[in-house]
Design an enzyme around this catalytic site. Structure first.
Site, PDB file in Angstrom:
ATOM      1  N   PRO A 263       0.790  -1.221   0.000  1.00  0.00           N
ATOM      2  CA  PRO A 263       0.000   0.000   0.000  1.00  0.00           C
ATOM      3  C   PRO A 263       0.826   1.276   0.000  1.00  0.00           C
ATOM      4  CG  PRO A 263       0.043  -0.962   2.182  1.00  0.00           C
ATOM      5  CD  PRO A 263       0.733  -1.942   1.280  1.00  0.00           C
ATOM      6  N   CYS A 264       2.149   1.197   0.177  1.00  0.00           N
ATOM      7  CA  CYS A 264       2.970   2.400   0.352  1.00  0.00           C
ATOM      8  C   CYS A 264       3.952   2.638  -0.784  1.00  0.00           C
ATOM      9  CB  CYS A 264       3.740   2.317   1.672  1.00  0.00           C
ATOM     10  SG  CYS A 264       2.693   2.095   3.121  1.00  0.00           S
ATOM     11  N   LEU A 265       4.704   1.612  -1.187  1.00  0.00           N
ATOM     12  CA  LEU A 265       5.813   1.830  -2.111  1.00  0.00           C
ATOM     13  C   LEU A 265       5.413   2.464  -3.443  1.00  0.00           C
ATOM     14  CD1 LEU A 265       8.454  -1.015  -1.824  1.00  0.00           C
ATOM     15  CD2 LEU A 265       8.374   1.226  -0.748  1.00  0.00           C
TER      16      LEU A 265
END
Length: 436
Positions: A263-265
């Site tokens: 969900p972040c990279l």
């Protein structure tokens, strides 16, 4: 204390539940009535919060989901955990701004507001503080406490929970830092105070940028190694015996995959070059290059898959392709429904979605099997069908592509029943398995 958590997604829901478990009265505010209804009924959309953990807190009233702005009133601590996606390469902080405007209407002297949403260095003091001050008539650092404690999550990792993950904390002034630190010390085993909110925000971007750069290194090596007839996985295993690096030089940290997933990279590292360009007029080439390399991986996966099908005298057009595990690659929990194919702007460029779209364009019959098949039918490409990875489904596919490390996938069943597997995660072993 009365605690408000805005945005009960993959970050906010575990935080809200933990705060309720230690004795606070928690309101999980979300304007999405659909998700609030589901949470109120005891249905969790976040893997780290099973329904069995959620329902007792709902029954006792310790945790209450709400879509009513009036329920925000009277908070002692408010934590902003809404998503901040990219729109045309720029951070979209509209949900942070909306949360700030709402909280400002109910802000009281002595209350504490904390930003957990990942954003550029300066967001807390340059964006959030003015909105809170303008809407409340109060001053940060004098009348109320304002701080930043960037999100740190490891979705699906049973050994890494909110409670045992060190929490970086900061505040606008010593009193705010003490208030923010005091709140999180009730929730986690260890807090890590830093000197300012900007330092906390930079810490988060450093963590994401570090992973992005290392992911890009092994992804580019994976492409070159394959073309040279070399086995990168064997090299990684051998390199993992080198003891001098600052962290493990091997799986799971240093493993090629279908791109920058999770969900972040796909999103967070882009804040670094965006901020450097606007604040300093300079480019941040290393992270930009890493983003570029990882962004090419879905296209490379599709090319490898097409080549493998051609070798088996099966063109991509008309082939049935089963993708395993896209839910882990699309920002689970932040779409307001279940998160399988989250509508978060540029997060649609995450590997699973991009790979599915490329295969559909090439004429393939694309099916996906994730932990929650059938959810969010309006979120995925229209030509993609959600299924379960049954033996029949595995055997009926011309190719199976393993995209995530999700524990629900039965590696032995995949190796046993699939005719051909392109393994992007080094999971199953077998004669029909080709490793990315």
């Amino acid at each position: 204390m009365r605690v408000v958590v805005t945005g009960p997604g993959r970050v906010g829901l575990p935080l809200a539940v933990r705060a309720a478990e230690v004795g606070h009265r928690v309101v999980g505010y979300d304007p999405d009535g659909h998700r609030v209804e589901r949470l109120t009924a005891g249905g969790s959309h976040v893997e780290d919060v099973p329904a069995a953990r959620l329902r007792p807190l709902l029954a006792s009233g310790a945790y209450r989901p709400s879509a009513d702005p009036a329920d925000v009133e009277g908070f002692d601590v408010a934590v902003i955990t809404v998503p901040a996606p990219l729109r045309d390469g720029a951070p979209d902080l509209s949900r942070v701004e909306a949360a700030a405007v709402l909280l400002a209407r109910h802000l009281r002297p002595g209350a504490t507001v904390v930003l957990e949403t990942t954003a550029y260095p300066g967001t807390t003091e340059e964006l959030l503080a003015p909105l809170l001050e303008e809407g409340s008539g109060l001053t940060a650092g004098r009348d109320f406490h304002l701080g930043c404690s960037p999100e740190r999550t490891g979705p699906g990792d049973p050994a890494r929970r909110l409670e045992n993950t060190p929490k970086v904390v900061s505040g606008v002034g010593p009193a705010a830092l003490a208030a923010v630190d005091g709140f999180y010390r009730q929730l986690v085993e260890r807090t890590v105070p830093v000197s300012s909110c900007r330092q906390a925000e930079l810490t988060r971007l450093l963590e994401c940028g570090f992973r992005q750069v290392n992911t890009a290194l092994v992804n580019e090596l994976a492409m070159f190694a394959h073309d040279l007839g070399l086995d990168l996985r064997e090299a990684i295993d051998a390199a993992a015996t080198e003891p001098f690096g600052p962290e493990p030089f091997g799986p799971p940290r240093l493993t090629p995959g279908p791109g920058a997933d999770g969900p972040c990279l796909p999103i967070d590292p882009a804040y670094l070059p965006w901020r450097a360009e606007r604040a300093l007029g300079q480019s941040f080439r290393l992270v930009e290059l890493a983003n570029e390399v990882n962004g090419r991986m879905p296209d490379y996966v599709v090319r490898r898959l097409a080549a493998a099908l051609e070798e088996r005298r099966r063109p991509v057009r008309g082939a049935r392709v089963l993708l395993l595990g896209p839910a882990d690659a699309c920002g689970a929990g932040d779409c307001g429904r279940c998160g399988d194919f989250a509508d978060l702007g540029d997060s649609w460029a995450t590997p699973a979605i991009r790979i599915a779209e490329l295969l559909v364009r090439a004429g393939a019959e694309v099916r996906v099997a994730g932990p929650r098949p059938g959810c969010c039918p309006d979120g995925r490409p229209a030509a993609v069908t959600a299924v379960r990875a049954t033996p029949r489904e595995l055997a009926g596919a011309d190719a199976v592509v393993l995209l995530s490390d999700h524990a629900d996938h039965d590696d032995r069943a995949v190796a046993r029943h699939a005719r051909y597997v392109l393994d992007c995660r080094r999971r199953p072993a077998g004669a029909a398995v080709e490793v990315l």
